[in-house]
Design an enzyme around this catalytic site. Structure first.
Site, mmCIF file in Angstrom:
data_model
loop_
_atom_site.group_PDB
_atom_site.id
_atom_site.type_symbol
_atom_site.label_atom_id
_atom_site.label_comp_id
_atom_site.label_asym_id
_atom_site.label_seq_id
_atom_site.Cartn_x
_atom_site.Cartn_y
_atom_site.Cartn_z
ATOM 1 N N VAL A 140 0.832 -1.200 0.000
ATOM 2 C CA VAL A 140 0.000 0.000 0.000
ATOM 3 C C VAL A 140 0.869 1.252 0.000
ATOM 4 O O VAL A 140 0.578 2.240 -0.681
ATOM 5 C CB VAL A 140 -0.948 -0.001 1.223
ATOM 6 C CG1 VAL A 140 -1.696 1.327 1.324
ATOM 7 C CG2 VAL A 140 -1.932 -1.152 1.133
ATOM 8 N N THR A 197 -4.291 12.949 2.595
ATOM 9 C CA THR A 197 -3.214 13.936 2.700
ATOM 10 C C THR A 197 -2.326 13.959 1.464
ATOM 11 O O THR A 197 -1.650 14.950 1.210
ATOM 12 C CB THR A 197 -2.349 13.652 3.949
ATOM 13 O OG1 THR A 197 -1.841 12.330 3.868
ATOM 14 C CG2 THR A 197 -3.179 13.807 5.204
ATOM 15 N N ASP A 198 -2.277 12.865 0.682
ATOM 16 C CA ASP A 198 -1.524 12.868 -0.574
ATOM 17 C C ASP A 198 -2.406 13.311 -1.739
ATOM 18 O O ASP A 198 -2.011 14.130 -2.563
ATOM 19 C CB ASP A 198 -0.969 11.469 -0.879
ATOM 20 C CG ASP A 198 0.211 11.129 0.013
ATOM 21 O OD1 ASP A 198 0.583 11.987 0.823
ATOM 22 O OD2 ASP A 198 0.732 10.006 -0.097
ATOM 23 N N ASP A 251 -1.247 26.508 -42.236
ATOM 24 C CA ASP A 251 -1.816 27.172 -43.400
ATOM 25 C C ASP A 251 -1.772 28.672 -43.197
ATOM 26 O O ASP A 251 -1.601 29.160 -42.068
ATOM 27 C CB ASP A 251 -3.276 26.734 -43.607
ATOM 28 C CG ASP A 251 -3.385 25.266 -43.995
ATOM 29 O OD1 ASP A 251 -2.461 24.761 -44.637
ATOM 30 O OD2 ASP A 251 -4.390 24.629 -43.634
ATOM 31 N N ASN A 272 5.687 8.392 -0.740
ATOM 32 C CA ASN A 272 5.447 6.954 -0.683
ATOM 33 C C ASN A 272 6.736 6.161 -0.489
ATOM 34 O O ASN A 272 6.752 5.167 0.233
ATOM 35 C CB ASN A 272 4.730 6.489 -1.958
ATOM 36 C CG ASN A 272 3.261 6.856 -1.954
ATOM 37 O OD1 ASN A 272 2.909 7.992 -1.671
ATOM 38 N ND2 ASN A 272 2.403 5.910 -2.256
#
Length: 823
Positions: free
Chosen positions: A26, A558-559, A73, A527
């Site tokens: 996790v 919080t992330d 163009d 992480n």
């Protein structure tokens, strides 16, 4: 009990280790990353739509930021797309046409071919009356009108202001081809209107315009020969085709019309058109084209009856040349700035147009695509007919190789021949900035050449035949006013047809990619720190500082919320001064990897220190094992230590979210509170965390406890340090230039013409990082020292000066080139 096992737990060792493994899994997976990436791209699409760029494919948003060359163009994209006739030429006389837009107001009067002053003379009204009375221009303008499908009518236009209030105004509105609208308006100025001449002429056959023939033609039956109305258009062909009952009218590219003409109408007579006459007509075309005017020619041929063969091949030959119409399509006011912004961003711009070479070159100089008056422009602009032979050969060779049935030696021979031709084409496209007389197939040749050179190419188009080129480019851009086929083949649609919108979309693409790297950096550094925290704690024989549910809560709240706020970050200053990002570039460059490593080290260290201190304070032992306390006391102590770690990570991450808004720029330079969404994200995360940590039932679910003042003091003392370290790291980056993305690299030519010499002196600084001034200044000094006392002064023109050291661009995308010139 085994390393990392909970001595107070009744669960077997394998189950405790499984929970540890789940915790690591996790912690290692940033669950909010897919959501943030998707939201960032979706928000980018919404922002682009607000800027009149409709993105059809989500992945194109990111690719836009890597664009190195824009193949655009001219009509409607670089120009306003509202043609206005400003000159009409019949044999022996040039006429000036005044007025703007579709409003049929203005004068038409004779002017001198050499001066061609834009200021009407005092007697312009009187001269205009003479022109209408004599009917000198009636055959030309009537012919153009009959050979056009466009209409211009007075209609109601509804506009909305910022508050959504609608305003209805009466305006002249054109429908149909932009060039043909200009012809309709010019004819109306001399009194020739479609509804008035409709009873006198009936169209029997129409051969539509094609890009191969560069012309269109109609066969019209003459019903009325005597002008019984006030319109000069009725009976105007009598002196030219005599008693013929039908007249074929062809309009199109001047060289094609002149080449197919055998006679010319001049001084009221039809005479044979000699080679000298054709050369004179072509010289007039070149003179008008050199003024950035789009020139059309017209010719007619009389028939007594409908010919058996009324195809374009039959009707568009043996013509009687009548004259020329020259119209101007004003440049969009924002184009010059947009081209300069693209050049500063390392993105080259090339113009592809069906106009004459002289017209295309003049327009390119007017909009800043080519330096004005530079002799080198002769090689920077080319007629696509010089490219077409090789383009056809490439198509043939590729088809033969694809079809198969060849022996190995034959394949090698064809590949060698293919490589030679590709090299020849690439050599041409490297130096060319303007492609004139282009056809849809030429666009494929051009875009494939740029792709071979490593460019990320953006191609515009609006016609059915442009679809292949749009699909072949990395980014196909269709015009909002274009065909459904072109829109279906494109990655992006310009709702306003403007070139500046493409540049704005490139900036948005760069911003989106930059924001993605920011929240990837933010999420991974957090992480990875959690993973190392758990691993080191287990290796030290401690219980896991975080349980799976706690890690999941941290990652999703919080992330996730701050990461989404980072996705909404505004573009950093100078993002359009950097070179394009190569498509092969990894999302994590060395600056991100270095930052992640530094933050991981300190976050892991501080969290581990907090956890061990928490264990000592609450269990009396650094490892949470104390025989003097019962299992409940030990478990409560471990829970309080884990709670301290959770709060530290929460506050540490939320503060770091502010510093992660830029990888090099200080948050104080950007403005700490300039991202409103970040305030909401941080506030929501803090409130949710405090709610979870202070609500009895929920506290139990997340295995959290109340903390003492001493424990809060430790958390408050430690959590700002990582943000401070991040700011110090960025200061070191800025001071050393570490990980700096190379600035846009321009090929800068500095032509100078002294009054005493006809020679141009050119300095080229190739592939330098925003090239240093020393070379330019040294060359400037030598030029100034050698010039005559009355020599011209030097000035910089439309290019930024750099003062950073030259750096080699290792592994970067091909560098776009632009001109830096001192005149």
């Amino acid at each position: 009990t085994g390393r990392g096992a909970d001595p107070t737990s009744s669960d077997p060792i394998w189950l405790q280790m499984l929970l540890v493994a789940v915790s690591l899994t996790v912690a290692a997976v940033p669950e909010g990353l897919p959501v943030c990436v998707t939201m960032s791209l979706a928000i980018g699409m919404r922002n682009m739509t607000a800027k009149q760029a409709l993105v059809r494919k989500l992945a194109s948003v990111e690719t836009l930021g890597s664009t190195t060359i824009i193949c655009t163009d001219k009509t409607g994209t670089l120009t306003c797309g509202k043609m206005t006739t400003v000159r009409v030429w019949r044999w022996g006389q040039l006429y000036r046409v005044t007025g703007q837009g579709y409003k049929p107001e203005g004068f038409i009067y004779p002017c001198d071919e050499k001066t061609q002053s834009d200021d009407p003379p005092n007697n312009a009204a009187a001269l205009f009356k003479d022109v209408k009375r004599d009917g000198d221009l009636a055959p030309i303008l009537t012919g153009f009108l009959l050979c056009s499908d466009a209409t211009v009518e007075l209609g109601e236009v509804v506009t909305k202001n910022d508050k959504g209030v609608e305003t209805v105004t009466k305006e002249w509105v054109g429908i149909g081809n932009a060039t043909e609208r200009a012809l309709v308006v010019a004819a109306r100025k001399v009194g020739v209107e479609r509804k008035e001449i409709a009873p006198a002429y009936k169209e029997e056959v129409q051969n539509p315009f094609s890009s191969q023939r560069k012309m269109m033609s109609v066969l019209v039956r003459i019903i009325e020969r005597e002008n019984k109305s006030a319109s000069p258009g009725i009976g105007c062909f009598n002196p030219i085709v005599g008693d013929c009952a039908y007249v074929a009218i062809a309009k199109g590219a001047p060289n094609r019309i002149i080449d197919r003409s055998t006679h010319v109408y001049r001084e009221g007579k039809v005479v044979e058109m000699s080679k000298a006459d054709k050369d004179h007509a072509l010289a007039t075309v070149n003179m008008l084209s050199g003024q950035a005017l789009r020139v059309l020619a017209i010719g007619v041929h009389g028939y007594n009856s409908v010919p058996e063969d009324a195809s374009d091949t039959a009707l568009e030959r043996d013509l009687i040349f009548l004259g020329l119409n020259a119209a101007i399509d004003p440049e969009r006011p924002e184009v010059k700035i947009a081209i300069k912004r693209a050049a500063n961003a390392g993105v080259s711009t090339v113009m592809i147009t069906g106009d004459y070479l002289a017209t295309a070159r003049a327009i390119a100089e007017n909009i800043g695509l080519l330096p004005k008056g530079d002799p080198a422009n002769e090689t920077r602009a080319m007629d696509c007919r010089g490219l077409r032979k090789d383009g056809d050969a490439l198509t043939t060779l590729n088809k033969r190789l694809k079809d198969g049935g060849l022996s190995a030696p034959e394949k090698e021979e064809l590949k060698a021949e293919l490589k030679v031709i590709q090299g020849r084409v690439d050599k041409i496209t490297k130096r060319t900035r303007v492609y004139a007389r282009a056809e849809p197939f030429d666009k494929i040749t051009i875009v494939e050449s740029y792709k071979r050179q490593g460019h990320v190419a953006c191609m515009t188009g609006d016609g059915v035949n442009d679809a292949a080129a749009l699909q072949g480019a990395h980014i196909g851009v269709a015009m909002g006013s274009g065909t459904d086929v072109a829109k279906g083949a494109a990655d992006m649609i310009l709702l306003d047809d403007s070139f500046a919108t493409i540049v704005a979309a490139i900036e948005e693409g760069r911003k989106i990619y930059s924001n993605i790297t920011k929240f990837v950096f933010f999420l991974l550094s957090t992480n990875v720190a959690e993973v190392f925290l758990i691993l080191i704690a287990i290796f030290m024989g401690l219980q896991s500082p975080l349980s799976p549910i706690q890690i999941l809560w941290l990652n999703l709240t919080t992330d996730g919320a701050p990461a989404i706020a980072l996705a909404l970050e505004k573009a950093e200053p100078g993002i359009m001064d950097e070179g394009p990002r190569p498509l092969s570039e990894p999302i994590l460059e060395k600056i991100q990897i270095t930052g992640i490593s530094i933050q991981t080290f300190f976050e892991t260290a501080f969290c581990l220190i907090t956890y061990i201190v928490g264990l000592i304070w609450n269990t009396g032992s650094w490892n949470g094992q104390n025989n003097d306390k019962d299992d409940d006391e030990l478990q409560d102590g471990v829970r309080r230590a884990q709670t301290m770690v959770i709060y530290l990570i929460v506050f540490l991450e939320l503060l770091r979210a502010y510093t992660s808004r830029a990888l090099r720029t200080s948050v104080f330079t950007m403005g700490v509170f300039s991202n409103t969404f970040m305030q909401y994200a941080v506030a929501a995360s803090v409130l949710l965390t405090l709610f979870v940590g202070h609500t009895p039932v929920i506290m139990e679910a997340f295995n959290m406890s109340y903390l003492s003042g001493r424990e809060w003091g430790l958390i408050i003392g430690l959590f700002p340090i990582c943000a401070i370290i991040d700011e110090i790291t960025k200061a070191v980056y800025r001071a050393t230039g570490y990980g700096e993305r190379p600035k846009a690299v321009l090929k800068r030519s500095v032509p100078y013409k002294s009054s005493g010499s006809n020679k141009d002196i050119t300095l080229e600084v190739k592939h330098a990082k925003d090239a240093s001034n020393s070379e330019i200044e040294d060359r400037r000094s030598s030029i100034q020292a050698s010039r005559s006392p009355t020599g011209d002064y030097l000035r910089e023109q439309e290019a930024p000066r750099g003062n950073r050291e030259a750096r080699k661009l290792n592994g970067q995308a091909p560098v776009a080139s632009d001109d830096f010139h001192v005149v």
